[in-house]
Design a protein around this motif. Structure first.
Motif, PDB file in Angstrom:
ATOM      1  N   UNK A  18       0.843  -1.182   0.000  1.00  0.00           N
ATOM      2  CA  UNK A  18       0.000   0.000   0.000  1.00  0.00           C
ATOM      3  C   UNK A  18       0.886   1.242   0.000  1.00  0.00           C
ATOM      4  N   UNK A  19       0.284   2.397  -0.248  1.00  0.00           N
ATOM      5  CA  UNK A  19       1.063   3.641  -0.362  1.00  0.00           C
ATOM      6  C   UNK A  19       0.436   4.746   0.504  1.00  0.00           C
ATOM      7  N   UNK A  20       1.292   5.471   1.231  1.00  0.00           N
ATOM      8  CA  UNK A  20       0.858   6.685   1.936  1.00  0.00           C
ATOM      9  C   UNK A  20       1.526   7.865   1.245  1.00  0.00           C
ATOM     10  N   UNK A  21       0.701   8.780   0.783  1.00  0.00           N
ATOM     11  CA  UNK A  21       1.213   9.925   0.019  1.00  0.00           C
ATOM     12  C   UNK A  21       1.132  11.198   0.848  1.00  0.00           C
ATOM     13  N   UNK A  22       2.275  11.844   1.017  1.00  0.00           N
ATOM     14  CA  UNK A  22       2.291  13.171   1.603  1.00  0.00           C
ATOM     15  C   UNK A  22       1.641  14.137   0.605  1.00  0.00           C
ATOM     16  N   UNK A  23       1.098  15.248   1.042  1.00  0.00           N
ATOM     17  CA  UNK A  23       0.471  16.172   0.068  1.00  0.00           C
ATOM     18  C   UNK A  23       1.395  17.346  -0.270  1.00  0.00           C
ATOM     19  N   UNK A  24       1.666  18.223   0.707  1.00  0.00           N
ATOM     20  CA  UNK A  24       2.428  19.441   0.391  1.00  0.00           C
ATOM     21  C   UNK A  24       3.880  19.103   0.049  1.00  0.00           C
ATOM     22  N   UNK A  25       4.300  19.469  -1.144  1.00  0.00           N
ATOM     23  CA  UNK A  25       5.681  19.201  -1.564  1.00  0.00           C
ATOM     24  C   UNK A  25       5.834  17.880  -2.294  1.00  0.00           C
ATOM     25  N   UNK A  26       4.750  17.085  -2.385  1.00  0.00           N
ATOM     26  CA  UNK A  26       4.813  15.814  -3.122  1.00  0.00           C
ATOM     27  C   UNK A  26       3.719  15.775  -4.199  1.00  0.00           C
ATOM     28  N   UNK A  27       2.475  16.046  -3.760  1.00  0.00           N
ATOM     29  CA  UNK A  27       1.316  16.000  -4.654  1.00  0.00           C
ATOM     30  C   UNK A  27       0.964  17.408  -5.148  1.00  0.00           C
ATOM     31  N   UNK A  28       1.053  18.366  -4.217  1.00  0.00           N
ATOM     32  CA  UNK A  28       0.670  19.758  -4.520  1.00  0.00           C
ATOM     33  C   UNK A  28       1.707  20.734  -3.985  1.00  0.00           C
ATOM     34  N   UNK A  29       1.757  21.904  -4.617  1.00  0.00           N
ATOM     35  CA  UNK A  29       2.365  23.090  -3.993  1.00  0.00           C
ATOM     36  C   UNK A  29       1.272  24.138  -4.049  1.00  0.00           C
ATOM     37  N   UNK A  53      -4.405  -0.164  -6.503  1.00  0.00           N
ATOM     38  CA  UNK A  53      -3.397  -0.148  -5.439  1.00  0.00           C
ATOM     39  C   UNK A  53      -3.970   0.649  -4.264  1.00  0.00           C
ATOM     40  N   UNK A  54      -4.028   0.060  -3.073  1.00  0.00           N
ATOM     41  CA  UNK A  54      -4.569   0.838  -1.946  1.00  0.00           C
ATOM     42  C   UNK A  54      -3.622   1.981  -1.572  1.00  0.00           C
ATOM     43  N   UNK A  55      -4.207   3.162  -1.443  1.00  0.00           N
ATOM     44  CA  UNK A  55      -3.375   4.295  -1.021  1.00  0.00           C
ATOM     45  C   UNK A  55      -4.182   5.241  -0.146  1.00  0.00           C
ATOM     46  N   UNK A  56      -3.469   6.013   0.682  1.00  0.00           N
ATOM     47  CA  UNK A  56      -4.084   7.089   1.462  1.00  0.00           C
ATOM     48  C   UNK A  56      -3.238   8.343   1.323  1.00  0.00           C
ATOM     49  N   UNK A  57      -3.856   9.491   1.545  1.00  0.00           N
ATOM     50  CA  UNK A  57      -3.096  10.730   1.701  1.00  0.00           C
ATOM     51  C   UNK A  57      -2.780  10.863   3.180  1.00  0.00           C
ATOM     52  N   UNK A  58      -1.519  11.074   3.496  1.00  0.00           N
ATOM     53  CA  UNK A  58      -1.097  11.196   4.896  1.00  0.00           C
ATOM     54  C   UNK A  58      -0.397  12.545   5.041  1.00  0.00           C
ATOM     55  N   UNK A  59      -1.199  13.551   5.367  1.00  0.00           N
ATOM     56  CA  UNK A  59      -0.673  14.928   5.419  1.00  0.00           C
ATOM     57  C   UNK A  59      -0.710  15.477   6.838  1.00  0.00           C
TER      58      UNK A  59
END
Ligand code: G3P
Ligand code: MG
Length: 345
Positions: A18-29, A53-59
């Motif tokens: 699974x994936x944990x995605x950071x938001x600021x600086x990875x997905x968005x600015x 693929x299971x994923x969450x945003x982890x911000x």
């Protein structure tokens, strides 16, 4: 929650990660997608829109309810994000509802912090904007803050009439929550010092400090400006320094958010829920996820957190945010890439 295209998700059933995605600086600015994030996210779905693929945003960010953030992210990134896939810095505040459910609490920060807290179940919450407005002259600089009249997203949440029958000025504030980044540091530091040093009754005599909670302790984060911006951790240092200079006892507080290992443990549980909700029609027993990837831009927050959480976390550092070098000396990532798209590849 179910995902579209559930019938055609065989890859997810076999996928042990699974994936944990950071938001600021990875997905968005700011609100701008970066690092090929829309393309990277699309690859986590099958062509019919089902989650592969299971994923969450982890911000560590926040200021709006998770449901609203999911809608905003869906629009910005062109994929269907479920509210359960959004974990924000303040999400763990929910656990404090039993302790403060009916007590007067103050919610500080950009966006709609009181709405966030009321959706979690706190029944007697006021935003700092609202609370401060009851006290005449509490902020001597307020007549000079003409910009405040035009502030977008001013917290419009109003508590129900019943809980506001008593004048907030005479009710003791039982806790203060820093939900998102403070917009008006001078007013917020002033009024928080008032609340904390008087046991929750600004203008009255000194008394013991009520609990204080921060959604994260990020010193800085990556927004649209080329270099990092001061975050909630910087605000905490300013408040603590001033409080400790004007009080006998040191300020007591609790910070949530990454890099706390509990945040990663929770993300692991949420990722399993995402898997279960996606495959529930298949009647198949899902094995635990063998690897969890944390894709982040901040070594001292995202990478440190994943490392300290230990197995099954694997850390990936991108160069689209706070970090720009080869690898971090103190908290080296398991892998360093340029962008989130490269990480997903
Ligand atoms: O204010 C947001 C910032 O502190 C961090 O956000 O998404 O990089 O964890 P994120
Ligand atoms: Mg970040």
């Amino acid at each position: 929650a179910t995902f579209r295209g559930v019938k055609s998700t065989p890859i997810l059933l076999k996928t042990p990660f699974g994936i944990a995605l950071d938001i600021d600086g990875v997905i968005l600015r700011g609100d701008t997608p970066i690092g090929g994030s829309p393309q990277a996210l699309r690859r986590l779905y099958d062509p019919s829109g089902g989650l592969r693929i299971p994923y969450v945003f982890l911000t560590n960010g926040g200021g709006v309810p998770e449901s609203r953030r999911a809608t905003e992210l869906s629009k910005l990134l062109g994929v269907h994000v479920q509210p359960t896939q959004v974990i924000q810095g303040h999400s763990p505040f929910k656990k404090l509802v039993p302790r403060f459910e009916n007590e007067l609490i103050i919610a500080v920060g950009k966006g709609e912090p009181a709405l966030v807290m009321s959706e979690y179940g706190f029944k007697n919450v006021l935003s700092m904007d609202h609370y401060a407005s009851y006290f005449e002259n509490i902020d001597p600089l307020s007549p000079f803050k003409h910009w405040k009249d035009q502030v977008a997203g001013y917290d419009k949440y109003s508590p129900n009439e019943k809980s506001m029958q008593n004048d907030p000025c005479s009710q003791r504030v039982k806790a203060a929550f820093i939900v998102s980044d403070s917009v008006d540091w001078s007013r917020d530091i002033q009024v928080l010092c008032d609340i904390l040093s008087t046991g929750g009754l600004p203008g009255k005599e000194r008394s013991s400090q009520p609990p204080l909670y921060f959604a994260n302790d990020d010193l800085s984060y990556q927004s649209l400006f080329p270099t990092e911006r001061l975050g909630m951790g910087a605000f905490r240092i300013a408040l603590e320094s001033i409080y400790n200079s004007t009080n006998d006892k040191a300020m007591q507080y609790t910070s949530y958010g990454k890099p706390n290992p509990s945040v990663f443990k929770n993300a692991e549980n949420v990722l399993m829920q995402v898997v279960r909700s996606t495959i529930r029609h298949h009647n198949i027993e899902q094995n635990p996820l063998k690897t969890l990837y944390m894709i982040g831009d901040n070594p001292t927050v995202d990478i440190r957190g994943a490392k300290e959480a230990g197995h099954p976390w694997f850390s990936i550092l991108t160069r689209t945010g706070v970090f720009k070098g080869t690898n971090h000396s103190l908290y080296p990532a398991d892998m360093v890439v340029d962008t989130v798209e490269e990480a997903v590849d």
